[in-house]
Design a protein around this motif. Structure first.
Motif, PDB file in Angstrom:
ATOM      1  N   ASP A  76       0.818  -1.216   0.000  1.00 54.67           N
ATOM      2  CA  ASP A  76       0.000   0.000   0.000  1.00 54.67           C
ATOM      3  C   ASP A  76       0.851   1.265   0.000  1.00 54.67           C
ATOM      4  OD1 ASP A  76      -2.507  -1.272   0.064  1.00 54.67           O
ATOM      5  OD2 ASP A  76      -2.307  -1.629   2.215  1.00 54.67           O
ATOM      6  N   VAL A  77       2.001   1.222   0.690  1.00 55.86           N
ATOM      7  CA  VAL A  77       2.842   2.415   0.849  1.00 55.86           C
ATOM      8  C   VAL A  77       4.300   2.013   0.685  1.00 55.86           C
ATOM      9  CG1 VAL A  77       3.532   4.300   2.385  1.00 55.86           C
ATOM     10  CG2 VAL A  77       1.183   3.446   2.458  1.00 55.86           C
ATOM     11  N   LEU A  78       5.088   2.860   0.032  1.00 54.78           N
ATOM     12  CA  LEU A  78       6.546   2.677  -0.070  1.00 54.78           C
ATOM     13  C   LEU A  78       7.217   3.919   0.487  1.00 54.78           C
ATOM     14  CD1 LEU A  78       9.170   1.301  -1.093  1.00 54.78           C
ATOM     15  CD2 LEU A  78       8.760   2.426  -3.304  1.00 54.78           C
ATOM     16  N   ILE A  79       8.105   3.731   1.473  1.00 52.40           N
ATOM     17  CA  ILE A  79       8.892   4.827   2.037  1.00 52.40           C
ATOM     18  C   ILE A  79      10.339   4.652   1.588  1.00 52.40           C
ATOM     19  CG2 ILE A  79       9.619   6.026   4.132  1.00 52.40           C
ATOM     20  CD1 ILE A  79       6.592   6.110   3.537  1.00 52.40           C
ATOM     21  N   GLY A  80      10.837   5.606   0.835  1.00 52.95           N
ATOM     22  CA  GLY A  80      12.210   5.552   0.331  1.00 52.95           C
ATOM     23  C   GLY A  80      13.185   6.074   1.362  1.00 52.95           C
ATOM     24  N   ALA A  81      13.668   5.171   2.214  1.00 53.90           N
ATOM     25  CA  ALA A  81      14.658   5.519   3.230  1.00 53.90           C
ATOM     26  C   ALA A  81      15.990   4.881   2.833  1.00 53.90           C
ATOM     27  CB  ALA A  81      14.215   5.030   4.600  1.00 53.90           C
ATOM     28  N   ASP A  82      16.313   4.974   1.546  1.00 47.01           N
ATOM     29  CA  ASP A  82      17.469   4.249   1.004  1.00 47.01           C
ATOM     30  C   ASP A  82      18.675   5.142   0.729  1.00 47.01           C
ATOM     31  OD1 ASP A  82      15.811   5.365  -0.944  1.00 47.01           O
ATOM     32  OD2 ASP A  82      16.216   3.836  -2.443  1.00 47.01           O
ATOM     33  N   GLY A  83      18.816   6.208   1.525  1.00 44.62           N
ATOM     34  CA  GLY A  83      20.073   6.947   1.543  1.00 44.62           C
ATOM     35  C   GLY A  83      20.215   7.999   0.471  1.00 44.62           C
ATOM     36  N   LEU A 245       5.818  10.947  10.065  1.00 46.38           N
ATOM     37  CA  LEU A 245       5.192  10.007   9.129  1.00 46.38           C
ATOM     38  C   LEU A 245       4.263   9.043   9.870  1.00 46.38           C
ATOM     39  CD1 LEU A 245       5.302   9.275   6.095  1.00 46.38           C
ATOM     40  CD2 LEU A 245       7.145   7.690   6.650  1.00 46.38           C
ATOM     41  N   SER A 246       4.726   8.554  11.013  1.00 48.34           N
ATOM     42  CA  SER A 246       3.915   7.644  11.820  1.00 48.34           C
ATOM     43  C   SER A 246       2.641   8.329  12.298  1.00 48.34           C
ATOM     44  CB  SER A 246       4.733   7.145  13.013  1.00 48.34           C
ATOM     45  OG  SER A 246       3.949   6.367  13.880  1.00 48.34           O
ATOM     46  N   GLU A 247       2.785   9.579  12.772  1.00 46.10           N
ATOM     47  CA  GLU A 247       1.607  10.324  13.219  1.00 46.10           C
ATOM     48  C   GLU A 247       0.586  10.492  12.108  1.00 46.10           C
ATOM     49  OE1 GLU A 247       2.739  13.206  16.939  1.00 46.10           O
ATOM     50  OE2 GLU A 247       2.846  14.066  14.918  1.00 46.10           O
ATOM     51  N   GLU A 248       1.064  10.822  10.914  1.00 48.38           N
ATOM     52  CA  GLU A 248       0.151  11.058   9.794  1.00 48.38           C
ATOM     53  C   GLU A 248      -0.531   9.760   9.352  1.00 48.38           C
ATOM     54  OE1 GLU A 248      -0.859  13.908   8.575  1.00 48.38           O
ATOM     55  OE2 GLU A 248       0.414  14.996   9.997  1.00 48.38           O
ATOM     56  N   LEU A 249       0.250   8.706   9.140  1.00 49.32           N
ATOM     57  CA  LEU A 249      -0.339   7.460   8.634  1.00 49.32           C
ATOM     58  C   LEU A 249      -1.240   6.790   9.658  1.00 49.32           C
ATOM     59  CD1 LEU A 249       2.603   5.903   6.561  1.00 49.32           C
ATOM     60  CD2 LEU A 249       0.569   7.106   5.732  1.00 49.32           C
ATOM     61  N   ASP A 250      -1.001   7.048  10.946  1.00 46.33           N
ATOM     62  CA  ASP A 250      -1.874   6.495  11.981  1.00 46.33           C
ATOM     63  C   ASP A 250      -3.302   7.031  11.858  1.00 46.33           C
ATOM     64  OD1 ASP A 250      -0.124   4.775  13.159  1.00 46.33           O
ATOM     65  OD2 ASP A 250       0.403   6.086  14.840  1.00 46.33           O
ATOM     66  N   HIS A 263       1.414  13.867   1.811  1.00 47.68           N
ATOM     67  CA  HIS A 263       1.685  15.258   1.449  1.00 47.68           C
ATOM     68  C   HIS A 263       1.742  16.138   2.697  1.00 47.68           C
ATOM     69  CE1 HIS A 263       2.055  18.576  -1.310  1.00 47.68           C
ATOM     70  NE2 HIS A 263       1.041  19.203  -0.741  1.00 47.68           N
ATOM     71  N   GLU A 264       0.898  15.842   3.682  1.00 49.85           N
ATOM     72  CA  GLU A 264       0.932  16.589   4.937  1.00 49.85           C
ATOM     73  C   GLU A 264       2.238  16.333   5.685  1.00 49.85           C
ATOM     74  OE1 GLU A 264      -0.200  19.309   7.687  1.00 49.85           O
ATOM     75  OE2 GLU A 264      -1.079  18.893   5.720  1.00 49.85           O
ATOM     76  N   TYR A 265       2.726  15.112   5.628  1.00 48.93           N
ATOM     77  CA  TYR A 265       4.056  14.794   6.179  1.00 48.93           C
ATOM     78  C   TYR A 265       5.115  15.698   5.555  1.00 48.93           C
ATOM     79  CZ  TYR A 265       8.518  12.300   5.371  1.00 48.93           C
ATOM     80  OH  TYR A 265       9.842  11.974   5.191  1.00 48.93           O
ATOM     81  N   GLN A 266       5.106  15.865   4.243  1.00 53.76           N
ATOM     82  CA  GLN A 266       6.047  16.754   3.570  1.00 53.76           C
ATOM     83  C   GLN A 266       5.893  18.185   4.076  1.00 53.76           C
ATOM     84  OE1 GLN A 266       5.983  16.805  -0.745  1.00 53.76           O
ATOM     85  NE2 GLN A 266       6.594  18.947  -0.802  1.00 53.76           N
ATOM     86  N   ASN A 267       4.671  18.664   4.188  1.00 53.03           N
ATOM     87  CA  ASN A 267       4.448  20.036   4.624  1.00 53.03           C
ATOM     88  C   ASN A 267       4.989  20.284   6.029  1.00 53.03           C
ATOM     89  OD1 ASN A 267       3.152  20.613   2.225  1.00 53.03           O
ATOM     90  ND2 ASN A 267       1.089  20.273   3.057  1.00 53.03           N
ATOM     91  N   ARG A 268       4.809  19.308   6.907  1.00 57.90           N
ATOM     92  CA  ARG A 268       5.259  19.479   8.282  1.00 57.90           C
ATOM     93  C   ARG A 268       6.775  19.431   8.408  1.00 57.90           C
ATOM     94  NH1 ARG A 268       2.092  15.409  12.149  1.00 57.90           N
ATOM     95  NH2 ARG A 268       3.627  16.278  13.616  1.00 57.90           N
ATOM     96  N   ARG A 269       7.446  18.674   7.546  1.00 55.13           N
ATOM     97  CA  ARG A 269       8.875  18.453   7.701  1.00 55.13           C
ATOM     98  C   ARG A 269       9.743  19.355   6.819  1.00 55.13           C
ATOM     99  NH1 ARG A 269      11.790  17.664  10.748  1.00 55.13           N
ATOM    100  NH2 ARG A 269      13.256  16.279   9.702  1.00 55.13           N
TER     101      ARG A 269
END
Length: 405
Positions: A76-83, A245-250, A263-269
């Motif tokens: 459902d979701v992909l988070i690119g935490a690959d450096g 991200l956890s707060e938003e997706l929860d 998108h809200e995660y992006q705005n906050r960070r």
């Protein structure tokens, strides 16, 4: 003072935490922190050794991922935490993961890093030491359990990692830091070659004009805002990303909400991570380009006249700046301690204070404080980097160009 082994300034890590009712700052080895996180997850949740190569999304926003092994994964979701060389980011932007078009820029610095068991004479008394001198600096930090890390930051062209060091990295650095504090040489001489690594330092300004997200795909950490290590914030900002991200997706009740929440995660960070990335680069430039060995008057027994050490422009400026350094660190720590929940855009007072004090240091180091027409002489287009964020390297280059007119 990296040459004389005398304190420029001491800074307090307790007060910012106490003033906010927060725990004291601690240093932990990354493997230990990773182990804590892994133990908090069900067995088998994390599978290593097969990175993401690319992804596609379907009409419902769900993600199909192709791994480096060729295996396909659906989610459902992909988070690119690959450096910093993120394949997820490259796919999202339809751009190369490395090279000039990737958005990553070379900082102008290379770093040697060592980690070892070390019997430090000031263990338990000093947690973090920065040895400052002309054109380079050295850091020693206590990471607990008798373990220490050290870093040697040098201004070098890209690719210096490949330079030959026939006698090894330890001897190479002992030569480079010849005449510097014996405390530096004490830890270098007991560091084994397998305990030393060198890497060129690249960073990536956070995207202001380009997206962090693509439907149900989002970027995190170095994949979107890789930064210099000077404030120790690379991993910390990735953790803040994960927290938000956890707060938003929860809050998601259905798949249809995921795009909006990412998108809200992006705005906050966006603003806070951009500020920390810029301040991290700024700190590098201030320490290496703004400080030298302080000018000093030495009175010797039996002599009528004093001896003057390093009484040149750089030395005098550094002496003037010594009392400013504690203020600089206080502003820096207040900024980092405030706003970690990312409920507000940014602590503008702390950020502006950091930039004003840091800018003052850099201008003094350029020998140009008080010059008229600085703002008029530096075009605003020179200050905007590839990602649309403030580019500190571009600012410095434009400043130098102005003062050579």
């Amino acid at each position: 003072d990296g040459i004389r082994t005398e304190w420029y300034a001491k800074f307090d890590l307790a007060s910012p935490a106490e003033a906010r009712g927060m725990p004291y700052t601690g240093v932990i080895e990354r493997p230990d922190l990773q182990e804590i996180y892994l133990k908090a997850l069900p067995t088998g949740t994390v599978r290593n050794g097969d990175g993401v190569a690319s992804y596609t999304t379907d009409k419902n926003g769900c993600v199909d991922v192709e791994l480096e092994s060729g295996k396909k994964v659906h989610g459902d979701v992909l988070i690119g935490a690959d450096g910093i060389w993120s394949a997820v980011r490259a796919t999202m932007r339809d751009a190369p993961a490395r090279g000039d078009e990737s958005g990553a820029t070379y900082s102008g610095y290379t770093v040697f890093a060592g980690e070892l068991n070390y019997d430090s004479p000031d263990n338990g008394e000093v947690g973090y030491k920065v040895y400052i001198g002309p054109g380079q600096y050295f850091v020693i930090t206590d990471i607990g359990k008798g373990r220490y890390q050290w870093y040697a930051f040098l201004a070098r062209p890209p690719g210096s990692v490949k330079d030959e060091k026939p006698d090894g990295s330890s001897m190479y650095l002992q030569d480079i830091f010849k005449g510097w504090s014996q405390e530096i040489h004490a830890i270098l001489t007991v560091t084994q070659e397998h305990e030393i690594e060198q890497r060129d330092l690249y960073d990536r300004p956070p995207s202001v004009l380009k997206p962090w997200t693509d439907g149900h795909v989002a970027l995190l950490g170095d994949g979107i805002h890789a930064m210099m290590p000077n404030l120790g914030q690379g991993g910390c900002q990735a953790i803040e990303d994960a927290f938000v991200l956890s707060e938003e997706l929860d809050m998601a009740k259905s798949r249809t909400e995921i795009t909006r929440l990412l998108h809200e995660y992006q705005n906050r960070r966006l603003v806070r991570s951009a500020a920390v990335q810029g301040l991290s680069r700024f700190a590098s430039d201030i320490i290496i380009r703004g400080f030298d060995t302080p000018a000093k008057v030495v009175w010797e027994e039996g002599k009528v006249l004093p001896r003057f050490e390093n009484f040149n422009y750089a030395g005098i400026v550094t002496k003037i700046l010594q009392p400013i350094l504690p203020i600089f660190f206080t502003v820096q720590f207040n900024f980092l301690y405030d706003g970690w929940k990312n409920r507000y855009a940014i602590d503008l007072v702390a950020a502006l204070g950091f930039l004003v004090i840091g800018g003052f240091v850099l201008l003094l180091s350029l020998g140009a404080l008080g010059e008229a027409g600085l703002a008029a002489g530096i075009g605003i287009e020179a200050l905007i980097g590839l990602e649309g964020a403030l580019d500190l390297e571009a600012i410095l280059a434009a400043t130098r160009e102005f003062f050579t007119l």
